[in-house]
Write a protein that holds these residues in place. Sequence first.
Motif, short mmCIF file in Angstrom:
data_model
loop_
_atom_site.label_atom_id
_atom_site.label_comp_id
_atom_site.label_asym_id
_atom_site.label_seq_id
_atom_site.Cartn_x
_atom_site.Cartn_y
_atom_site.Cartn_z
N UNK B 160 0.84 -1.19 0.00
CA UNK B 160 0.00 0.00 0.00
C UNK B 160 0.88 1.25 0.00
N UNK B 161 1.81 1.25 0.92
CA UNK B 161 2.67 2.42 1.02
C UNK B 161 3.39 2.70 -0.30
N UNK B 162 3.90 1.60 -0.87
CA UNK B 162 4.61 1.78 -2.14
C UNK B 162 3.67 2.32 -3.21
N UNK B 163 2.52 1.69 -3.28
CA UNK B 163 1.54 2.06 -4.28
C UNK B 163 1.16 3.53 -4.15
N UNK B 164 0.89 3.90 -2.90
CA UNK B 164 0.46 5.27 -2.67
C UNK B 164 1.61 6.24 -2.96
N UNK B 165 2.76 5.77 -2.59
CA UNK B 165 3.92 6.62 -2.87
C UNK B 165 4.09 6.83 -4.38
N UNK B 166 3.92 5.70 -5.09
CA UNK B 166 4.02 5.78 -6.56
C UNK B 166 3.01 6.76 -7.11
N UNK B 167 1.81 6.60 -6.61
CA UNK B 167 0.73 7.46 -7.06
C UNK B 167 1.08 8.92 -6.78
N UNK B 168 1.53 9.15 -5.55
CA UNK B 168 1.88 10.51 -5.16
C UNK B 168 2.96 11.07 -6.10
N UNK B 169 3.92 10.20 -6.35
CA UNK B 169 5.01 10.66 -7.21
C UNK B 169 4.50 11.03 -8.60
N UNK B 170 3.67 10.11 -9.07
CA UNK B 170 3.12 10.33 -10.42
C UNK B 170 2.35 11.64 -10.44
N UNK B 171 1.57 11.84 -9.38
CA UNK B 171 0.74 13.04 -9.32
C UNK B 171 1.61 14.28 -9.22
N UNK B 172 2.67 14.15 -8.41
CA UNK B 172 3.54 15.30 -8.25
C UNK B 172 4.13 15.70 -9.61
N UNK B 195 -5.91 19.09 -9.21
CA UNK B 195 -5.69 18.88 -7.78
C UNK B 195 -6.86 18.10 -7.18
N UNK B 196 -8.05 18.49 -7.55
CA UNK B 196 -9.24 17.80 -7.05
C UNK B 196 -9.21 16.35 -7.50
N UNK B 197 -8.82 16.17 -8.75
CA UNK B 197 -8.78 14.82 -9.30
C UNK B 197 -7.75 13.97 -8.55
N UNK B 198 -6.58 14.61 -8.30
CA UNK B 198 -5.54 13.91 -7.54
C UNK B 198 -6.03 13.50 -6.17
N UNK B 201 -8.21 10.64 -6.44
CA UNK B 201 -7.44 9.42 -6.70
C UNK B 201 -6.80 8.90 -5.42
N UNK B 202 -6.22 9.87 -4.70
CA UNK B 202 -5.56 9.48 -3.45
C UNK B 202 -6.54 8.79 -2.51
N UNK B 203 -7.67 9.46 -2.31
CA UNK B 203 -8.59 8.88 -1.34
C UNK B 203 -9.18 7.58 -1.87
N UNK B 204 -9.30 7.51 -3.17
CA UNK B 204 -9.80 6.27 -3.75
C UNK B 204 -8.81 5.14 -3.47
N UNK B 205 -7.54 5.45 -3.71
CA UNK B 205 -6.52 4.43 -3.49
C UNK B 205 -6.47 4.02 -2.03
N UNK B 206 -6.46 5.05 -1.19
CA UNK B 206 -6.42 4.76 0.25
C UNK B 206 -7.61 3.90 0.66
N UNK B 207 -8.78 4.30 0.15
CA UNK B 207 -9.99 3.55 0.47
C UNK B 207 -9.90 2.12 -0.02
N UNK B 208 -9.39 1.98 -1.24
CA UNK B 208 -9.29 0.63 -1.79
C UNK B 208 -8.37 -0.23 -0.93
N UNK B 209 -7.22 0.37 -0.57
CA UNK B 209 -6.28 -0.38 0.26
C UNK B 209 -6.89 -0.70 1.63
N UNK B 210 -7.55 0.32 2.17
CA UNK B 210 -8.15 0.10 3.49
C UNK B 210 -9.13 -1.05 3.46
N UNK B 211 -9.96 -1.03 2.42
CA UNK B 211 -10.96 -2.09 2.40
C UNK B 211 -10.30 -3.44 2.13
#
Lengths: 802, 540
Positions: B160-172, B195-198, B201-211
């Motif tokens: 999850x951390x890696x994935x989110x980090x990747x996402x963050x990086x991509x977004x950045x 920014x809104x889209x990002x 995406x972030x919360x979607x990813x987090x939510x997906x991982x959480x679930x």
Amino acid sequence: MDNNENCKFAACTFFAKNHPGETCGSNGLPLTPSSITILGRSQRLLTIEHSNLCTYLDIIRGKHERIIVVAEVIGKSLSEYTSKFSYEEIINISLQVTNALMFLHKQDITHRTLSDDNIVLDSNGRVKLFNYGMYYMTDGGNEVPFPLGLPRYLSPETILNGGGPAADVWTFGIILLELCIGKLWKNIKPGPTLRRILTLVHANNTAERIAREHDCFEVYKEIPEPIRNVIEKCLKIYPSERATFDELHEDLLKINTITLDDIKKSRGLMGCKLQHLYYWWQLAGGDIQAELKKNGLIKNSPPILSMPIAILLDGGTIGGKTGALFDRRIAKYSLDILKNRLSHIPPQDFYPLMHERRKDYDAIALPKIIRERDTEYQFYRLLWFQRLLHGYPYTTQYIRAEAEIDIPPLVRGDVWAALLGVVGNIEEQYEVIDKETPTPTDRQIDVDIPRCHQYCWLLCGAAGHKTLKRLLKAWLLTNPQYVYWQGLDSLTAPFLYLNFCNEARAFACLSAFVPRFLHKFFLKDNSAVIKEYLAKFWQMTAFHEPELATHLHDITFVPELFAIPWFLTMFSHVFPLHKIVHLWDALLVEGPSLPLFMGVGILRQLRETLLESGFNECILLFSDLPEIDIGECVKESIEMFRSSPKSISFRRYTNEPELKDPMDIVEVPLDVLLSETCARISLSDFFSLTCQDKCCVIDIRSNLLYEKSCIEGSINIPYSGVHLGQHELKALGVQPHKLLTEAIRQKKIIVIASAEDETAQLFSDYLVKCGAPRVCVLHGGVAALHSHVPSLFTVPKKTAHK
Amino acid sequence: MTTETIQNTSKTFEFSFPTCTNEELLYKLEVPVQIPYDGSTRELVQRVIKMFHIPVYLEDELNEKLAEFVSEETKNFHNERDAKLIDQFKNSELNVESIIKNWEKQFKENVVDFAEQKGTSDEEVFAAAYHKLVHSPALETIMQVESSYAKTVMDMLKNRDEDIQKLTQKQTEEMEEKMRLLNESTTEEEINALAAQHFEQQSLAAGRWDSQLDALRHTQRATHRAWVMSAINEYQTDERVTPSTSPLCSVPPDPPLAPLTPRLEESFTIHLGSQLKQTHNIRLVAMDMMDLCSGERGDGGSWSRVQPALALYSSELSGVVLADARCALRPSTTEHHFADVDEQLRRIALAVEEPAERRNSERQRQGGARARRALQPGDVLVTRHSNLADAHVVFHLPGDVLVTRHSNLADAHVVFHLVVDDSLDSGDITSRHPAILGLRNILKAACCNDVTSIAIPLLLRHELTEEMTAAWCMRRAELVLKCVKGFVLEASGGGGAALRTLTAALPAALSPALFASLAELLPTIFRVSGPVRARPLPAA
């Protein structure tokens, strides 16, 4: 054999109530836990013996407020008998039940929980009531979270939250009716049952009404009239109209036809007192809790599952433990393990004869604490002591001799009373004393009691507090010459602990103890007494522990700083009860001088620490005394006491008769005593030591006087030639040094003989500083000895000394 | 119990006797006696004789008469009260329904014979099974299984951390790209939209991982339970069979982790009590309290979990006191035995709300009536806790304690969350401070519930702050230690398990010098048992 007949006792268990939240009593201290209150109240039950009551054997306080009640049991309960009883049998059972209840009501004990499952009956037709004290020990049910009794046996007024002793009569009536017409209100829940009982209030004849309700009016009518009369007398609605147990007993006696055969008293093990059997059974490994667990009466739910979920600031807990339900069942115990353990004991050993040569047991060499846990050893000791106590006061000297070895814990209270010479009608003497009227000391007593040995569950409950206060008040009233010194409470505690249900004996023991051991200690001005005592203690320390005495002297750590509570309370303020009893066991046998040596014994145990410590460390150490090995301390102090001449521990302020013989006198004025490091030995003690060649005499007079006439075998070390600054024996010269070291090695007592007291004291002080043990001064010096025992004198051979 | 407290009454005992000289002339004696009388009547007679100078020849008669009087009056006392009750009942003056209901409730809730037959709860069955298994040869298997579960969770967390980090990086990168082109080909609105889209995406990813994590934990828990229950069956049917067939293939042992950095630590054995001494251990440690409550494995790999697992259902629990709302418990591994921390706290909040609020309003009322203290700010607090589920505002006062249970913490089965406020930062709190009182309640509860080792933050603070000077720390430590001394003594009378080990935790950042002076402070407060000495043997 029926398994039930083999069981001699049974246990039941329940939880006491938890106090809600953090509530405090009126004295600002936390409330006593309910289990403690129950424990205190139930002690009285342990003393009740009656042929129709199951004797209580033990009340145990377990973890988490659990109470376990252990009591005698016989046969089976009425509810376990499936066949119906004949009317003759019913009458006889009732007769015995009324006999028991009559007795209880006379003792002001209401049963309130009488039911068919706590009336037990054996195959001989003997009836006893089991656990009749629930209502009493729980203070009318106030200390438990569950309701007492069974719904169908509750009287109408009890249901309406009233009910006195007469409620037992109602219950008895219902049970009698059940015996005749069968179980009542079967399979009906508590609520409806109680409603039906209440509706009986409107009936004219309650018994008939109940019978009709159960469709057995015909059966009821067939009951012989006398029994019916008894039932109807019991089941009156208004308690005042009900018969009392005295009347019922009377009635039943008239119609009783069965006389029970006298049971032949069992012999051997089964003929021993039940209390003893229970005690030995426990020593043999009997485990009350194990059987309860096996029967599912103790369920151990993992504590993590019953953890509360929140604790509010005021102490109220939320969630968590729901508390186990009250289970009425009991667990019975067989004595098999004890029987097996003692199976090899020959029958004649159960009846020891007084003048028979006593057998020696292997266990005798073991420490006291281990002997107290040895089944077989305690078996022999207990039987023997029981025998001796039977013969008290004529067996006093035997008891003393046996007590010197050890005292079985179970009879310690009796033995102590015997050792203290308690005789006569102590109950009546105690009764006369007014323990109620308030006195000015009450306030101080009230402050001290909640701080006195409160780790002891008996002493920390309301019952313990109340009795302790009564004892203290009674003692102060009977000893108007004395005042209340703090510490008197601690002193009383061991007696109360051992005689919890025998206040009068506790009082008699205390009254005998104080004059013997603490004569004049409780005077308003006790300074002289205490000073003398401490001075003597200091002298004994110098006598047996010269090095330690010198060190403490050097750092001016004087006994006034630590030893007053030791002696004022005879150590009961500094040790826990289980240690005090062992200490006092020895004290009571050996007499009033032993405490001085016990003090030395304690110092000896702390020796290494003390020698390294300065004044401040010592103060800190004694402010909270470290663990002391009491067994060792007692052993050593007795050894010291016995190896010391009697006269060196002489005190003026004792209760002993005054010494008249100049040979025995060692008394000096207090100020002289306080200045002396070494104790004085009397002429007669000296004489007997000389005869046994147990002493080494040092004559410190001048050479000239010595050569004229001297004590036979004495060494001459002229005082004038001694350098007091050099604390070494070697400094005295080669020959004296050799002789002295040899005397010390042989554990001889070193007696200083001189022409004047002053030099004798200075020289003895010097010897102590040199580390020489067992130094004392001959009272009166050479001159006194010469005038009383001239035969000891001789002229020294010229060659003996140079 | 429902019995009313017995109302005592006073009755007058009358006794008259003739004078010696004149038979006609009677002396009359009147003594008020409490009924029921709880003393000995014979003693009372003695007091009366002494007080009124009654001739001793009347002693026996007086004894008899007074005993008779008391017993008669006691009987009357009971009978009259009961008769009144029955009359009231007959005249329907009593609320019979409530009386019966009360009895019914009492019997049903407290006596086995009348209680509803309840089987053992699932919780208890599972507890017994687990406890038996961990104390069997199956222990190793259990540890391995649990360890592999934990590993799976940790792996997923890592992913999850890696994935989110990747996402963050991509977004950045994306954002930077966009920002670079700002005012060239992109507008502010587009950036905002991105920014809104990002964010979405972030919360979607987090939510997906959480679930996913939730689902994983859920499955793990269920599988674990099922496995434990079947293993115990197997074990019970044949004692010889070791339930070693785990639902997973055997896992290689964890690679040894780097040893922890040495921490400041000192242990003492202390004796408490004036006559009877109880022995306790005190451990002074500078560490992060959260280490005790972390889900991470210590240096011992799966074996570090053995001790907590063995003791979980025993009566030797260990507990931790957390005195800082900022420390949130977030164990990552699956809780196989109890509800999740959040869930537990949510339930506690629900259960506590009502009694706490009632208590608070009562306090306010009482305080208002007595003084105006209650009106002072900060006296009654409504706190919002970061460690409580966000939506819940709980009425807690400083000093209240919430208790949670755990099976997946490094060194604690029970966590006591002590509610505190900022007043603790002050240098001079007294022994009546709510936090101290809370500590007292905790120690008491610990004793009553078989928590035999407990860790407390000695300074009641987890972190060092600037105002916590050396003097401040010494003062605070002394106060807490002295109070704890009293509390431990007091709690031992409660009839539970004795406290064995008390860990006094200090902030990890504490300087060694300060630690040393705190270690010196301890022996001045407690009687520390000296080193064991070999006693010199007596010369033979």
